[in-house]
Design an enzyme around this catalytic site. Structure first.
Site, PDB file in Angstrom:
ATOM      1  N   ARG A 137       0.819  -1.225   0.000  1.00 50.08           N
ATOM      2  CA  ARG A 137       0.000   0.000   0.000  1.00 50.08           C
ATOM      3  C   ARG A 137       0.845   1.265   0.000  1.00 50.08           C
ATOM      4  NH1 ARG A 137      -1.330   2.961   3.843  1.00 50.08           N
ATOM      5  NH2 ARG A 137      -1.287   1.376   5.479  1.00 50.08           N
ATOM      6  N   ASP A 185      -4.904  14.783 -18.769  1.00 50.94           N
ATOM      7  CA  ASP A 185      -5.134  13.347 -18.920  1.00 50.94           C
ATOM      8  C   ASP A 185      -4.572  12.975 -20.299  1.00 50.94           C
ATOM      9  OD1 ASP A 185      -6.191  10.838 -19.609  1.00 50.94           O
ATOM     10  OD2 ASP A 185      -7.971  11.120 -18.351  1.00 50.94           O
ATOM     11  N   LYS A 188      -5.473   1.425 -20.765  1.00 50.32           N
ATOM     12  CA  LYS A 188      -5.624   1.640 -22.200  1.00 50.32           C
ATOM     13  C   LYS A 188      -4.297   1.373 -22.926  1.00 50.32           C
ATOM     14  CE  LYS A 188      -9.799   2.990 -20.989  1.00 50.32           C
ATOM     15  NZ  LYS A 188      -9.904   3.058 -19.569  1.00 50.32           N
TER      16      LYS A 188
END
Ligand code: PLP
Length: 387
Positions: A53, A179, A204
């Site tokens: 984490r 982005d 993607k």
């Protein structure tokens, strides 16, 4: 000493890799261990403690170094999804009382987070027309802290004035955020244009195989470090096994995206000439309204296109029933071509009026061009359009 490489193809393979190799391993091993042993005197110190984490196991750090090198940026961190990258970065840059300028027509998840969650954090926003920088100043407030744009916006493939966004941010002391998912580092490297932070859905193009969900924040080292501390709290860490898949997938980014750039342009040209197609959205087409900006900023126009069917919604439905190669599915950027109708999938929650305002008709079809032979895809589309 850290090795540096001149070309992106070499960086994809070698940048950030352990040197010397770990026990000679050619592929990066998966450190599938939640925690690492500390010294018995307990003197490891919080920042030396390795724990998944905390985003600091070897699979994270090696991948971070590679992704930073791809965009010629100072630092990078991988995250559990593109949305983890976007939300964590926004909540790092903005605090209670701050204001954001955000481009119209952003990814649905981003729009929904800003529109529906920001108020709970005491953050406000205004939407700007990304292609009209002269209109931005009127929306600036004394509390504005950041400007947020997308490299190529879904699903009409619009291109904002990216250079103006950076200039505007510098002029007014804002953090510039982009982005960069649709362009990928092959076609656009935001740090080279002065952006502070570049965000990715690595689901993607970065991974490119339609088989995982991941994200990344790439950019200024001080900001990426703040994002890392925030990500440690918010918990959107990428699992080492997913890091391994992303690491493997990204190595072929250049081969995939170059093919996709060429193939999408050929398919856009084919569709543009076809009588069953009313119009095509692809910034690589000379007549496209975003072509000049895209040609200024990008090394390639990408693998995403959309087109309005002459026969509207019914014709779009029938096309999707008849195509054989493209898989009818949302998402994008992988080796398999995908097709979807945005009005029924990614943008179904918008009202018909909102969809019309941003150019989404019920007969708009979006295509993510994969790495199949261009001729086969064109033959398939031709057959389906003429059936
Ligand atoms: N940004 C863009 C441009 C996207 O298209 C998507 C997903 O479709 C996201 C961000 C969110 O990424 P993820 O699904 O990996 O959380």
């Amino acid at each position: 000493m850290e090795r540096t490489f001149a070309h992106i193809e070499t960086k994809l393979v070698h940048a950030g890799e352990p040197h010397p190799r770990l026990l000679g391993a050619v592929a990066m091993p998966i450190f599938q261990t939640a925690m690492f042993e500390t010294r018995s005197d307990g003197d490891a110190g919080y920042h030396d403690l390795r724990y998944i984490r905390l985003n600091n196991v070897p699979n994270h750090t090696v991948l971070g170094a590679k992704l930073a090198a791809l965009e010629n940026a100072e630092a990078a961190i991988v995250t559990a999804s593109g949305m983890a990258a976007i939300t964590t970065a926004l909540l790092t840059v903005l605090k209670n009382g701050d204001h954001l300028l955000i481009q119209d027509c952003t990814y649905g998840g981003t729009h929904s987070f800003v529109a529906h969650e920001f108020a709970r954090y005491g953050i406000s926003y205004d939407i700007i027309d990304g292609a009209d920088p002269d209109s931005w100043k009127a929306k600036l407030r004394s509390t504005t802290r950041a400007i947020y744009v997308e490299a190529i916006a879904n699903p009409v493939m619009s291109v904002s004035d990216l250079a103006a966004a950076v200039d505007f941010a510098k002029q007014h002391g804002l953090v510039s955020m982009i982005d960069n998912t649709f362009a990928s580092p092959m076609n656009f490297r935001p740090a080279e244009w002065g952006f502070d932070l570049s965000l990715h859905s690595c689901t993607k193009y970065m991974n490119g195989h339609n088989d995982l969900v991941a994200g990344a924040v790439i950019g200024r080292a001080d900001l990426v470090e703040q994002v890392r501390l925030n990500l440690n709290h918010l918990g959107g860490s990428l699992d080492p096994h997913a890091c391994y898949l992303l690491h493997r997938g990204v190595k072929t980014l250049a081969l995939r995206v170059r093919h996709q750039n060429v193939s999408a342009l050929a398919i856009a040209r084919f569709l543009d000439e076809h009588p069953a197609v009313a119009s095509v959205n692809y910034p690589g087409l000379i007549g496209n309204e975003h072509h000049a900006r895209a040609a200024e900023f990008f090394d390639g126009f990408g693998g995403m296109l959309s087109f309005h069917m002459e026969g509207g919604a019914r014709a779009a439905d029938r096309l999707l029933e008849r195509v054989d190669l493209p898989v009818v599915a949302p998402s994008l950027g992988g080796v398999d071509s995908l097709m979807t109708i945005p009005a029924k999938t990614s943008h179904r929650l918008l009202s018909p009026e909102e969809r019309a305002r941003i150019g989404i008709s019920d007969g708009l079809v979006r295509m993510s061009v994969g790495i199949e032979a261009t001729e086969d895809l064109i033959d398939d589309l031709k057959r389906a359009l003429e059936a």
